[in-house]
Design an enzyme around this catalytic site. Structure first.
Site, PDB file in Angstrom:
ATOM      1  N   ARG A   1       0.709  -1.065   0.030  1.00 15.21           N
ATOM      2  CA  ARG A   1      -0.073  -0.022   0.175  1.00 15.21           C
ATOM      3  C   ARG A   1       0.828   1.157  -0.048  1.00 15.21           C
ATOM      4  O   ARG A   1       1.607   1.838   1.138  1.00 15.21           O
ATOM      5  CB  ARG A   1      -1.010   0.029   1.318  1.00 15.21           C
ATOM      6  CG  ARG A   1      -2.017  -1.018   1.340  1.00 15.21           C
ATOM      7  CD  ARG A   1      -2.635  -0.960   2.718  1.00 15.21           C
ATOM      8  NE  ARG A   1      -3.872  -1.765   2.537  1.00 15.21           N
ATOM      9  CZ  ARG A   1      -4.228  -2.739   3.283  1.00 15.21           C
ATOM     10  NH1 ARG A   1      -3.189  -3.439   3.837  1.00 15.21           N
ATOM     11  NH2 ARG A   1      -5.237  -3.376   3.241  1.00 15.21           N
TER      12      ARG A   1
ATOM     13  N   ARG B   1       0.539  -1.407  -5.339  1.00 12.20           N
ATOM     14  CA  ARG B   1      -0.695  -0.874  -5.373  1.00 12.20           C
ATOM     15  C   ARG B   1      -0.491   0.878  -5.606  1.00 12.20           C
ATOM     16  O   ARG B   1       0.156   1.428  -4.653  1.00 12.20           O
ATOM     17  CB  ARG B   1      -1.735  -1.182  -4.631  1.00 12.20           C
ATOM     18  CG  ARG B   1      -3.028  -0.196  -4.784  1.00 12.20           C
ATOM     19  CD  ARG B   1      -4.145  -0.700  -3.788  1.00 12.20           C
ATOM     20  NE  ARG B   1      -3.982   0.222  -2.369  1.00 12.20           N
ATOM     21  CZ  ARG B   1      -4.666  -0.226  -1.280  1.00 12.20           C
ATOM     22  NH1 ARG B   1      -5.539  -1.002  -1.585  1.00 12.20           N
ATOM     23  NH2 ARG B   1      -4.279   0.426  -0.234  1.00 12.20           N
TER      24      ARG B   1
ATOM     25  N   GLU C   1     -12.482  -4.637  -6.306  1.00 10.58           N
ATOM     26  CA  GLU C   1     -12.904  -4.398  -4.922  1.00 10.58           C
ATOM     27  C   GLU C   1     -14.301  -3.892  -5.019  1.00 10.58           C
ATOM     28  O   GLU C   1     -14.798  -3.059  -4.304  1.00 10.58           O
ATOM     29  CB  GLU C   1     -12.054  -3.836  -4.081  1.00 10.58           C
ATOM     30  CG  GLU C   1     -11.318  -2.820  -4.887  1.00 10.58           C
ATOM     31  CD  GLU C   1     -10.036  -1.877  -4.266  1.00 10.58           C
ATOM     32  OE1 GLU C   1     -10.058  -2.337  -3.095  1.00 10.58           O
ATOM     33  OE2 GLU C   1      -9.225  -1.160  -4.824  1.00 10.58           O
TER      34      GLU C   1
ATOM     35  N   SER D   1      -6.339  -8.772  -8.396  1.00 15.47           N
ATOM     36  CA  SER D   1      -6.278  -9.208  -6.756  1.00 15.47           C
ATOM     37  C   SER D   1      -7.588  -8.623  -6.108  1.00 15.47           C
ATOM     38  O   SER D   1      -8.275  -7.578  -6.285  1.00 15.47           O
ATOM     39  CB  SER D   1      -5.243  -8.323  -6.303  1.00 15.47           C
ATOM     40  OG  SER D   1      -5.019  -8.743  -5.203  1.00 15.47           O
TER      41      SER D   1
ATOM     42  N   GLY E   1      -9.826  -7.357  -3.390  1.00 12.42           N
ATOM     43  CA  GLY E   1      -9.585  -6.580  -2.587  1.00 12.42           C
ATOM     44  C   GLY E   1     -11.105  -6.518  -1.650  1.00 12.42           C
ATOM     45  O   GLY E   1     -11.890  -5.813  -1.725  1.00 12.42           O
ATOM     46  N   THR E   2     -10.792  -7.830  -1.100  1.00 14.87           N
ATOM     47  CA  THR E   2     -12.244  -8.190  -0.332  1.00 14.87           C
ATOM     48  C   THR E   2     -12.731  -7.138   0.654  1.00 14.87           C
ATOM     49  O   THR E   2     -13.759  -7.266   1.308  1.00 14.87           O
ATOM     50  CB  THR E   2     -12.290  -9.582   0.099  1.00 14.87           C
ATOM     51  OG1 THR E   2     -10.909  -9.728   0.690  1.00 14.87           O
ATOM     52  CG2 THR E   2     -12.093 -10.433  -1.139  1.00 14.87           C
ATOM     53  N   ASN E   3     -11.618  -6.267   1.346  1.00 12.95           N
ATOM     54  CA  ASN E   3     -12.317  -5.480   2.166  1.00 12.95           C
ATOM     55  C   ASN E   3     -13.087  -4.485   1.545  1.00 12.95           C
ATOM     56  O   ASN E   3     -14.357  -4.376   2.344  1.00 12.95           O
ATOM     57  CB  ASN E   3     -10.991  -4.430   2.943  1.00 12.95           C
ATOM     58  CG  ASN E   3     -10.015  -5.470   3.517  1.00 12.95           C
ATOM     59  OD1 ASN E   3     -10.211  -6.471   3.867  1.00 12.95           O
ATOM     60  ND2 ASN E   3      -8.644  -4.882   3.463  1.00 12.95           N
ATOM     61  N   ASP E   4     -12.741  -3.778   0.473  1.00 12.37           N
ATOM     62  CA  ASP E   4     -13.765  -2.768   0.072  1.00 12.37           C
ATOM     63  C   ASP E   4     -14.874  -3.745  -0.776  1.00 12.37           C
ATOM     64  O   ASP E   4     -15.991  -2.896  -0.693  1.00 12.37           O
ATOM     65  CB  ASP E   4     -12.891  -2.048  -1.037  1.00 12.37           C
ATOM     66  CG  ASP E   4     -12.377  -0.918  -0.413  1.00 12.37           C
ATOM     67  OD1 ASP E   4     -13.069  -0.195   0.192  1.00 12.37           O
ATOM     68  OD2 ASP E   4     -11.246  -0.619  -0.741  1.00 12.37           O
TER      69      ASP E   4
ATOM     70  N   CYS F   1      -6.104  -9.982  -1.624  1.00 17.29           N
ATOM     71  CA  CYS F   1      -5.188  -9.474  -0.741  1.00 17.29           C
ATOM     72  C   CYS F   1      -6.065  -8.635   0.270  1.00 17.29           C
ATOM     73  O   CYS F   1      -5.443  -7.780   1.249  1.00 17.29           O
ATOM     74  CB  CYS F   1      -4.332  -8.208  -1.509  1.00 17.29           C
ATOM     75  SG  CYS F   1      -5.496  -7.167  -2.473  1.00 17.29           S
TER      76      CYS F   1
HETATM   77  C1  PEP Z   1      -9.119  -3.985   0.102  1.00 14.26           C
HETATM   78  O1  PEP Z   1     -10.114  -3.183  -0.181  1.00 14.26           O
HETATM   79  O2  PEP Z   1      -9.639  -5.421   0.352  1.00 14.26           O
HETATM   80  C2  PEP Z   1      -7.864  -3.740  -0.026  1.00 14.26           C
HETATM   81  C3  PEP Z   1      -6.881  -4.769   0.241  1.00 14.26           C
HETATM   82  O3  PEP Z   1      -7.303  -2.565  -0.012  1.00 14.26           O
HETATM   83  P1  PEP Z   1      -7.345  -1.471   1.330  1.00 14.26           P
HETATM   84  O4  PEP Z   1      -7.641  -2.442   2.385  1.00 14.26           O
HETATM   85  O5  PEP Z   1      -6.223  -1.061   1.190  1.00 14.26           O
HETATM   86  O6  PEP Z   1      -8.720  -0.747   1.045  1.00 14.26           O
HETATM   87 MG    MG Z   2      -9.423  -1.378  -1.022  1.00 14.96          MG
END
Ligand code: PEP
Ligand code: MG
Length: 890
Positions: free
Chosen positions: A577, A633, A761, A780, A782-785, A847
């Site tokens: 990041r 990223r 994401e 990849s 981005g499962t958080n978003d 990720c």
């Molecule tokens: C996500 O969104 O899953 C991610 C890995 O990015 P960030 O947590 O930095 O938004």
């Molecule tokens: Mg994200």
């Protein structure tokens, strides 16, 4: 025909129905009792009511079905026939125990009821048949006490008080000094208490007693403490619990009787030695209750502890010999360490329970490796055996388990490990104090990217708000800093620089300790023990690596983190990041000038200052990661996150830029967004301010070329564009990256391999993955978003309501911790399929934080992702979980 709801075991019961050995149907205890009986071990006869029946009972509003009543009545006859006594028979009564038994052991559930079936008439019968009046009346009072507590819900203190008064009046010290008349008198008093408290007498009808206990076990599934336990241990609400009713055997029939608990190996260290405690002339709960000090099982253990009272091996050699034989049989049968409860009644051994024993991570590793050496299990089974999450205990310094804890409050266990130090209330103070040699704990309402330096300087982080994927949690895990987030018991007064934690008033500089694995905040410094990466750990990891298909990478942005991750076995970077690099001391001012510049020329001037810094960052990382893939990223968070907040910061910036404070504040105001998470962030920044991404791409390529030239081995940079929703976004930005690459290669007279790809994401990106894959060589997830945007749940605000959501079974687990496979998982699966349809060799990884979560990793294996990426300390967990997932997929 409806399914059988009651299964008998012991005596002459058949055990050929596979449902009876299925823990999901008869619970752990019930399934193992049946299994022990079937291999010929001495198990008192009994029966199990299925977990399904408890679920039905609770759904139907606490109502027993006629079918259940009939089956229970038949099963009782089985026990009666086996022991040759009748339930409720005043002359020679059969007594039973009633215990709960869910699929997994749950200490938060109902306690046991023993001696059920005693009443004013049967107690006399028991006195005669046992030839021991005192024993009979003691058993009756124990029964009233337990039943009143567990089934009738009366305050057990009332009974204990009454007992204490009798002891005091008579000058007795121990319970053993009470005579049969004393117990008889106490029974009368206990019954009086019951009648007074509940307005009706203690039930004399044994059938009523039994159904009362069964109902209590069923109801205990929905008790508050069971719910809390379920939430903490990810146990679904719809499992339900089984009920086990079993003929009583008595460990309190004199000095040839005893009761005990044992492990076939040491559960703390894993050493191969019988381990346990027993008490002569006692009933089961005496061992656990700590009323009398239990004695050692083996002579060796007694001698090591230099204890006087004889071990069971010495005091009851025959029963002990039989027990040791059973231990070996059980280990051979279950091929695992067993946790056992037993009773010796007048010299005869009875097995009351066996289950696979809980163990520390260290013991789990040692046992798994040694059992392979012993030929008990193979390497695959050893890999299956160890809970990946338990490894966490070994990867951070942990609190000394023997040290006392003064817990002030509890929050979310956001990042494991132990940390102790002085409270500091802002990041700058954290940095200053730590530079002066203090250990500090950063305490904030919540953290933001500008706190990074303070988080780095701190031993641990405590926040009053924020969930498991809040900024504080994600960054702390990445840094390996213990963190407790969302601790609503913390309130901070910034004016007076004081705070309240729980009921305690504290000030900056006071010392606290965090237990990041439990979410606890403690007063003062609790001593810690260092992590141990012993030989067994390495051995198991090698076995795991042989079995897994997916690669394991790390989320890291500093050379130190990268080194650490490589030591833990990371095979590349899955997410770097880059925004974290913008906060390094000395740079933030250039970053702010860039953001506040009026035009492109102003921005480019500030970016010129940042370029060499970014290049140095990447060079340092690439040196560590040579030969491995590194996903970098480009800038993601909204720009205003980098802006000053306090007046002091504004005036510093004014000095640095020569612009007026008012002007700066106006510009900052212009950048304000109502929903920054859905605002001007991710690739939208790259589209609107391409020069930022240009600078970053240039820094990356120049760094790779430099490392290549110097060491001959470059990493494979994978340049990742965040928050893409459309093909065109990626097309434009990929063109930008390619153009910069060509420029750098021409300037350097060098050429390196690289990939350009995107994060998936946003739901639209998942839907349009087939299109987007035309422009990118990798995805990849981005499962958080993706979780945040699919569920419409803010990752930074969810802590307030997600716990009750999990309690109510709306989500099985916090979806920011463990992927919502049913929902978000569909998008992942669809995007993977669509991406592959366009580009069969597309590289796929994850990720988001879920990349370090075993259940999510198992899902990634099913979808066929190429790798998972986890924070450095989670890399070993991910390696093991990936191996287990590969084994399960076979
Ligand atoms: C996500 O969104 O899953 C991610 C890995 O990015 P960030 O947590 O930095 O938004
Ligand atoms: Mg994200």
């Amino acid at each position: 025909m409806s399914q059988q709801t009651v299964y008998t075991f012991g005596g002459a019961a058949p055990h050929d129905d596979p449902r009876q050995r299925d823990k999901t149907i008869t619970g752990g205890k019930g399934a193992n009792l049946a299994e022990m009986a079937s291999i010929g071990l001495p198990v008192p006869p009994g029966f199990t009511i299925t977990t399904e029946e408890s679920v039905r009972y609770l759904r139907q509003g606490a109502d027993f079905s006629d079918a259940l009543r009939a089956e229970v009545s038949n099963a009782l006859k089985h026990i009666e026939a086996s022991v040759g006594k009748s339930f409720g028979d005043a002359a020679d009564p059969m007594l039973v125990s009633v215990r709960s038994g869910a699929r997994v052991s749950m200490p938060g559930m109902m306690d046991t009821v023993l001696n059920l079936g005693l009443n004013d008439a049967t107690v006399e019968g028991l006195a005669k048949t046992s030839g021991d009046e005192r024993f009979a009346w003691d058993s009756y009072r124990r029964f009233i006490q337990m039943y009143s507590d567990v089934v009738l819900g009366l305050d057990h203190g009332l009974f204990e008080e009454a007992l204490e008064i009798v002891k005091e009046d008579n000058g007795f010290y121990a319970d053993t000094e009470l005579s049969s008349d004393d117990w008889r008198a106490l029974v009368a008093e206990f019954k009086g208490i019951v009648e007074q408290e509940q307005g009706k007498p203690f039930p004399q009808d044994v059938t009523e007693q039994l159904w009362g206990a069964i109902a209590a076990v069923f109801d205990s599934w929905d008790s508050d403490r069971a719910k809390v336990y379920r939430r903490l241990n990810d146990i679904p609400a719809d499992w339900g619990t089984a009920v086990n009713v079993q003929a009583m055997v008595f460990g309190n029939m004199g000095d040839t009787s005893a009761t005990g608990v044992a492990f076939t190996r040491d559960p703390a260290t894993g050493t191969r030695a019988y381990y346990g405690e027993y008490l002569i002339n006692a009933q089961g709960e005496d061992v656990v209750a700590g009323i009398r000090t239990p004695q050692y099982l083996t002579k060796a253990a007694r001698e090591t502890a230099n204890a006087k009272p004889l071990s069971m091996e010495e005091a009851m050699p025959d029963a002990y010999g039989e027990l040791a034989r059973v231990f070996d049989l059980l280990e051979g049968h279950y091929k695992d360490m067993q946790d056992i409860e037993f009773t010796v009644e007048r010299g005869k051994l009875w097995m009351l329970q066996t289950r696979s024993g809980k163990r520390t991570a260290k013991a789990a590793l040692k046992m798994a490796v040694e059992m392979v050496e012993e030929g008990l299990i193979d390497e695959e089974e050893a890999v299956r055996r160890v809970d990946p999450m338990a490894l966490d205990q070994l990867l951070h310094p942990t609190l000394d388990p023997d040290a006392p804890r003064n817990v002030l409050t509890t929050g979310l266990p956001a990042s494991p490990g132990a940390a102790a130090g002085k409270i500091v209330l802002d990041a700058d103070t954290a940095e200053q104090w730590s530079q002066l040699g203090d250990k500090v704990i950063l305490v904030r309402v919540e953290t933001s990217p500008e706190d990074i330096h303070g988080m780095h300087a701190a031993q641990g982080i405590l926040t009053a708000r924020g969930g498991m994927t809040s900024h504080a949690a994600v960054v702390a895990r990445g840094m390996g800093r213990p963190c407790v987030s969302g601790a609503s018991g913390v309130s901070i007064n910034r004016e007076t620089r004081t705070l309240r934690i729980g009921d305690k008033e504290l000030k900056e500089g006071d010392e606290i300790t965090l237990d990041g694995a439990k979410g606890q905040v403690m007063l003062g410094i609790v001593p810690t023990v260092e992590p141990e990466l012993a030989g067994d750990f390495g051995t198991l990891m090698i076995w795991a690596d042989k079995l897994r298909r997916m690669r394991v990478r790390t989320n890291a942005e500093t050379p130190d983190d990268c080194k650490m991750a490589r030591q833990f076995g990371a095979e590349g970077i899955g997410l770097c990041r880059t925004e974290h690099m913008f906060f390094e001391a000395g740079r933030i001012s250039a970053v702010r000038q860039m953001i506040l510049a009026e035009d492109e020329a102003g921005r480019r001037a500030a970016l010129e200052v940042l370029l060499p810094e970014q290049r140095a960052d990447f060079t340092a990382i690439f040196e560590v990661m040579a030969g491995l893939p590194c996903t970098i990223r480009l800038l993601d968070p909204p720009l205003h996150e980098f802006l000053p907040h306090s007046d002091e910061e504004f005036s510093d910036l004014a000095d640095a830029t020569g612009l007026g404070v008012d002007h700066l504040k106006r510009r900052a105001g212009e950048l304000h967004e109502f929903n920054p998470m859905l605002g001007h962030r991710g690739c939208r920044l790259g589209i609107t301010f391409p020069e930022i991404y240009e600078m970053q791409a240039r820094a990356i390529f120049e760094a790779v070329c430099a490392v290549q030239k110097e060491s001959g081995e470059a990493p494979l940079p994978e340049i990742m564009i965040p928050l893409v929703a459309t093909r065109r976004e990626l097309e434009l930005l990929r063109a930008l990256v390619d153009r910069v690459a060509q420029e750098v290669f021409a300037e350097q007279g060098a050429r390196v391999e690289y990939l350009v790809g995107t994060m998936i994401e946003l739901p639209r990106a998942a839907l349009m993955a087939g299109e987007i894959a035309h422009e990118g060589e990798f995805f990849s997830f981005g499962t958080n978003d993706l979780t945040q945007t699919t569920l419409g749940v803010s990752r930074d605000d969810s802590a307030r309501f997600l716990a009750p959501y999990v309690d109510k079974g709306i989500f099985p687990r916090d979806p920011f911790v463990s992927l919502d496979i049913d929902g978000v998982g569909q998008l992942v699966e669809m995007a993977a399929e669509r991406g592959r349809a366009t580009r069969p060799d597309i590289k796929l990884g994850i990720c988001g934080e879920h990349g370090g979560d075993p259940a999510s990793i198992s899902f990634c294996e099913k979808v066929g992702l190429d790798y998972v990426s986890a924070s450095p300390y989670r890399v070993p967990i991910a390696r093991l979980a990936a191996a287990q997932a590969a084994l399960a997929a076979r």
